[in-house]
Scaffold this motif. Structure first.
Motif, PDB file in Angstrom:
ATOM      1  N   GLU A 433       0.607  -0.995   0.341  1.00 22.35           N
ATOM      2  CA  GLU A 433      -0.206   0.008   0.232  1.00 22.35           C
ATOM      3  C   GLU A 433       0.781   1.279  -0.111  1.00 22.35           C
ATOM      4  O   GLU A 433       0.716   2.409  -0.045  1.00 22.35           O
ATOM      5  N   VAL A 434       2.266   0.969   0.283  1.00 21.85           N
ATOM      6  CA  VAL A 434       3.188   1.921   0.092  1.00 21.85           C
ATOM      7  C   VAL A 434       2.750   2.962  -0.573  1.00 21.85           C
ATOM      8  O   VAL A 434       2.882   4.609  -0.233  1.00 21.85           O
ATOM      9  N   PRO A 435       3.120   2.522  -2.159  1.00 17.98           N
ATOM     10  CA  PRO A 435       3.246   3.345  -3.042  1.00 17.98           C
ATOM     11  C   PRO A 435       1.901   4.954  -3.348  1.00 17.98           C
ATOM     12  O   PRO A 435       2.225   5.162  -4.024  1.00 17.98           O
ATOM     13  N   VAL A 436       0.762   3.828  -2.883  1.00 18.23           N
ATOM     14  CA  VAL A 436      -0.612   4.170  -3.104  1.00 18.23           C
ATOM     15  C   VAL A 436      -0.606   5.741  -2.353  1.00 18.23           C
ATOM     16  O   VAL A 436      -1.337   7.117  -2.374  1.00 18.23           O
ATOM     17  N   TRP A 437      -0.306   5.925  -1.235  1.00 21.02           N
ATOM     18  CA  TRP A 437       0.022   6.769   0.057  1.00 21.02           C
ATOM     19  C   TRP A 437       0.981   7.493  -0.437  1.00 21.02           C
ATOM     20  O   TRP A 437       1.040   8.764  -0.450  1.00 21.02           O
ATOM     21  N   VAL A 438       2.044   7.312  -1.046  1.00 21.62           N
ATOM     22  CA  VAL A 438       2.847   8.096  -1.299  1.00 21.62           C
ATOM     23  C   VAL A 438       2.364   8.930  -2.235  1.00 21.62           C
ATOM     24  O   VAL A 438       2.498  10.399  -2.723  1.00 21.62           O
ATOM     25  N   ASP A 439       1.522   8.305  -3.512  1.00 23.31           N
ATOM     26  CA  ASP A 439       1.203   9.278  -4.579  1.00 23.31           C
ATOM     27  C   ASP A 439      -0.041  10.554  -4.108  1.00 23.31           C
ATOM     28  O   ASP A 439       0.018  11.451  -4.393  1.00 23.31           O
ATOM     29  N   SER A 440      -0.566   9.688  -3.508  1.00 19.56           N
ATOM     30  CA  SER A 440      -1.482  10.675  -2.109  1.00 19.56           C
ATOM     31  C   SER A 440      -0.743  11.761  -1.696  1.00 19.56           C
ATOM     32  O   SER A 440      -1.764  13.536  -1.550  1.00 19.56           O
ATOM     33  N   MET A 441       0.447  11.784  -1.366  1.00 23.85           N
ATOM     34  CA  MET A 441       0.704  13.093  -1.004  1.00 23.85           C
ATOM     35  C   MET A 441       1.791  13.541  -2.090  1.00 23.85           C
ATOM     36  O   MET A 441       2.442  14.386  -1.532  1.00 23.85           O
ATOM     37  N   GLY A 442       1.495  13.545  -3.031  1.00 27.55           N
ATOM     38  CA  GLY A 442       2.447  13.769  -4.550  1.00 27.55           C
ATOM     39  C   GLY A 442       3.527  13.935  -5.111  1.00 27.55           C
ATOM     40  O   GLY A 442       4.066  14.476  -5.034  1.00 27.55           O
ATOM     41  N   GLY A 443       3.933  12.463  -4.390  1.00 26.43           N
ATOM     42  CA  GLY A 443       5.247  11.904  -4.639  1.00 26.43           C
ATOM     43  C   GLY A 443       6.163  12.076  -4.433  1.00 26.43           C
ATOM     44  O   GLY A 443       7.074  11.929  -3.578  1.00 26.43           O
ATOM     45  N   HIS A 444       6.138  12.707  -2.655  1.00 25.86           N
ATOM     46  CA  HIS A 444       6.530  13.407  -1.228  1.00 25.86           C
ATOM     47  C   HIS A 444       6.279  12.972  -0.108  1.00 25.86           C
ATOM     48  O   HIS A 444       5.046  13.423   0.446  1.00 25.86           O
ATOM     49  N   ALA A 445       7.230  12.162   0.062  1.00 24.94           N
ATOM     50  CA  ALA A 445       7.113  11.611   1.929  1.00 24.94           C
ATOM     51  C   ALA A 445       7.862  10.871   2.754  1.00 24.94           C
ATOM     52  O   ALA A 445       8.937  10.910   1.882  1.00 24.94           O
ATOM     53  N   VAL A 446       7.920  10.252   3.751  1.00 28.85           N
ATOM     54  CA  VAL A 446       8.548   9.330   4.801  1.00 28.85           C
ATOM     55  C   VAL A 446       7.947   8.294   5.280  1.00 28.85           C
ATOM     56  O   VAL A 446       6.397   8.157   5.636  1.00 28.85           O
ATOM     57  N   ILE A 447       9.114   7.415   4.334  1.00 26.82           N
ATOM     58  CA  ILE A 447       8.785   6.324   5.448  1.00 26.82           C
ATOM     59  C   ILE A 447       8.907   5.834   6.207  1.00 26.82           C
ATOM     60  O   ILE A 447      10.213   5.718   6.388  1.00 26.82           O
TER      61      ILE A 447
END
Length: 644
Positions: A433-447
């Motif tokens: 599910e990580v890529p889905v949430w990263v995309d929801s934040m504009g492609g910029h995120a911290v995992i």
């Protein structure tokens, strides 16, 4: 007879007393009364609170009996407390004689019988026996055997030169008077002068902090804020939060909490607030949070500090605790990977092994164990521990539960216009599910791996290549958290709450701005919370306005601020050159003021209370609420590690 000759003839008259000192120290380790040729009674010392100014006081009349005093205010005080001036500590006394358990012969080196007449070496961290120094060039195996016989601390992972066996890791004995500033502060801190603004912050007190905070935020409920700052933590009494100084597109400037730590570093990086108190923040934590814990100790035993990294601060707490309590303190390295650990649990009580193979019961322990402490320290312990493991599982070492704790506590605080401010956090995310949430934040995120610390298990995602690299890794745990990324204005995460980006440091001569964070350490007791220490860290590389300005630059190089570096052999080092002190030079580069420090303090207190309340929800007496924990943090890999 010349003066030199006269001086030498006087020295032997002190030998019985010096032998008594050494014999008494050795007796601490083997748990017996001094005996044999060194069984010399100890002298009477001045009343508690007075200092020893004349050697005649020390060598005066000798009492009829000898024993190791457990209460520094007793008439007969042990000679090994002389260096303290017999100052009465503000700590509860022991209940009685500490238990020394049966030696475990398997832990003695093979050559323990090689040199039975070798001189004893005490485990105080200093070579107290002059004959040991004189014989330093003697057979190394004989010295090792002598050290084991007397209870000296041994270096783990050091092979015996004759047999090739690795000596076990054992407790090191720290005595009152062992605190040396150079051992427990970074060298540059020793010569640093605290910035006047930071000094004034530490002198404000909670009432003035409340007045200032509410003045700038008139909608905040003043009575509720006072109640929170006076809160007495039940499980989580010593903590440190990492905060970012951020702003928004509209110019709203504030501190946000990135994570809260249950074993925070900071003492070695903090200039002294009072030049006359060399123990500084070490003493503040012990006199507040640890002293409060010690009052509840209900078993006989000794004191200990256990750690798995940051020896500089762990040993500082041990030395300061010896100063405050007037007792010896065991300093023990307790690593996750140790096949023969020097700590064991008997009937839910901690015991520490000395180098002679003896086990010592511990009534209270200061913990600086950071790496998965729940896999070797039980949730329920008769030994009082600061902080207990539940503080780690509830959020102090578990970012997943911390996010839930903040969320629940913020719902309580909403009517009072208070909140723990954090980046947008999505928890219990499986890897797919990580890529889905990263995309929801504009492609910029911290995992983040929810259970790692010291900068480990954090991935900043700004490109598809960053995300692909994360997805290709093998991971210990099943669940992750995904947070909005705080970067620069043009490349931070976009969320429904808007976009946070770093204020950063004051531009240097090259007009470079660096990301920095702020560590705020606090301690809580019956009279509420207080700030203990502050330091800041900057990233390795300057912050780019646009990522395409330098394609070779990595996001972690610009955003990662943690100083800890894990070496290939599992040990830790620190990039202290990126440390920013609260002194005249560094503080001015941070671009923060008194109101920012107050905001950081309030945010830290709120985050700690949120986690402490989560602790209380998860544990009631000796019952751990597994069902609630599993519902909030459904990670089977974590469950398998928890020691009940």
């Amino acid at each position: 007879m010349n003066s030199a000759t006269a001086h030498n003839t006087d020295i032997p008259s002190l030998k019985p007393l010096l032998d008594a000192v050494e014999d008494t120290k050795a007796a601490v380790i083997d748990g017996s009364k001094p005996s044999g040729t060194n069984a010399v009674p100890l002298p009477s010392l001045p009343a508690s609170g007075s200092a020893i100014n004349d050697v005649s006081t020390l060598v005066g009349s000798l009492p009829n009996s000898i024993g190791h005093s457990r209460n520094p205010s007793d008439t007969q005080t042990s000679v090994i407390a002389v260096s303290l001036g017999s100052v009465t500590p503000p700590f509860p006394p022991r209940h009685g004689k500490a238990e020394v358990c049966t030696p475990v012969k398997d832990h003695l080196p093979d050559v323990a019988s090689a040199s039975p007449a070798a001189p004893a070496v005490t485990g105080t961290g200093k070579m107290a026996d002059a004959s040991a120094n004189a014989n330093a060039s003697a057979n190394a195996n004989a010295n090792a055997a002598a050290g084991a016989a007397a209870g000296a601390s041994s270096d783990s992972n050091v092979p015996n030169q004759e047999t090739g066996r690795h000596l076990p890791n054992n407790g090191q004995l720290i005595m009152p008077g062992d605190f040396e500033q150079a051992n427990h502060y970074y060298p540059r801190v020793l010569n640093a002068q605290i910035h006047p603004l930071v000094s004034s912050f530490f002198q404000l007190g909670n009432e003035r902090i409340i007045a200032r905070y509410v003045h700038l935020r008139p909608k905040v409920d003043q009575d509720k804020l006072r109640e929170l700052l006076n809160y007495k933590p039940k499980h989580f009494a010593w903590a440190g939060s990492d905060l970012f100084n951020v702003t928004t597109d509209s110019g709203q400037h504030q501190m946000i909490v990135i994570e809260t730590n249950s074993c925070p570093s900071g003492q070695k990086s903090m200039p002294l607030v009072q030049d006359t108190d060399e123990c500084g923040g070490y003493r503040v934590v012990l006199r507040s949070a640890f002293s409060e814990l010690l009052k509840s100790a209900d078993m006989d035993g000794e004191l200990a500090v256990i750690y798995d990294k940051n020896h500089m601060e762990a040993s500082g707490y041990a030395a300061a605790l010896a100063e405050e309590s007037g007792e010896h303190v065991w300093l023990v390295e307790y690593r996750d990977s140790d096949a023969d650990p020097p700590v064991r649990w008997v009937d839910r009580a901690m015991e520490i092994r000395d180098a002679g193979g003896n086990w010592h019961a511990i009534r209270a322990c200061f913990r600086y164990v950071t790496q998965r402490p729940w896999n070797r320290i039980p949730l329920y312990s008769r030994t009082r521990i600061l902080n207990p493991v539940i503080a780690c599982l509830a959020g102090g070492r578990n970012k997943m539960m911390a996010a839930r704790a903040y969320e629940i506590f913020n719902s309580e605080l909403r009517p009072y216009n208070l909140s723990v401010r954090v980046p947008l956090t999505i928890y219990n995310v499986v890897r797919d599910e990580v890529p889905v949430w990263v995309d929801s934040m504009g492609g910029h995120a911290v995992i983040k791996n929810p259970y790692s610390n010291a900068g480990q298990g954090v991935w900043t995602i700004t490109t598809r290549a960053d995300l692909d690299a994360f997805m290709a890794l093998d991971h210990r745990y099943d669940k992750f958290i995904v947070q909005s990324l705080v970067g620069n204005a043009s490349w931070s995460s976009t969320t429904h709450d808007g976009c946070f980006y770093h204020v950063g440091t004051i531009p240097n001569k090259k007009n470079n701005i660096f990301v920095s964070d702020l560590r705020m350490m606090i301690a809580g007791a019956a009279d509420g919370f207080r700030p203990v220490s502050i330091y800041a860290r900057r990233a390795r590389k300057p912050l780019l306005s646009k990522l395409e300005d330098d394609p070779s630059a990595t996001s972690w190089g610009m955003l990662g601020t943690n100083l800890s570096v894990k070496n290939a052999d599992g040990t830790w080092s620190s990039e202290s050159q990126r440390l920013m002190l609260m002194d005249h030079k560094d503080f001015n580069q941070l671009g923060i003021g008194l109101d920012d420090l107050i905001d950081a303090y309030i945010q830290t207190v709120l985050s700690v209370i949120a986690i402490d309340k989560m602790c209380q929800r998860l544990i009631d007496g000796d019952k751990f609420n597994y069902d609630l924990f599993r519902a909030l943090n459904p990670d089977e890999a974590l469950f398998k590690e928890i020691t009940i």
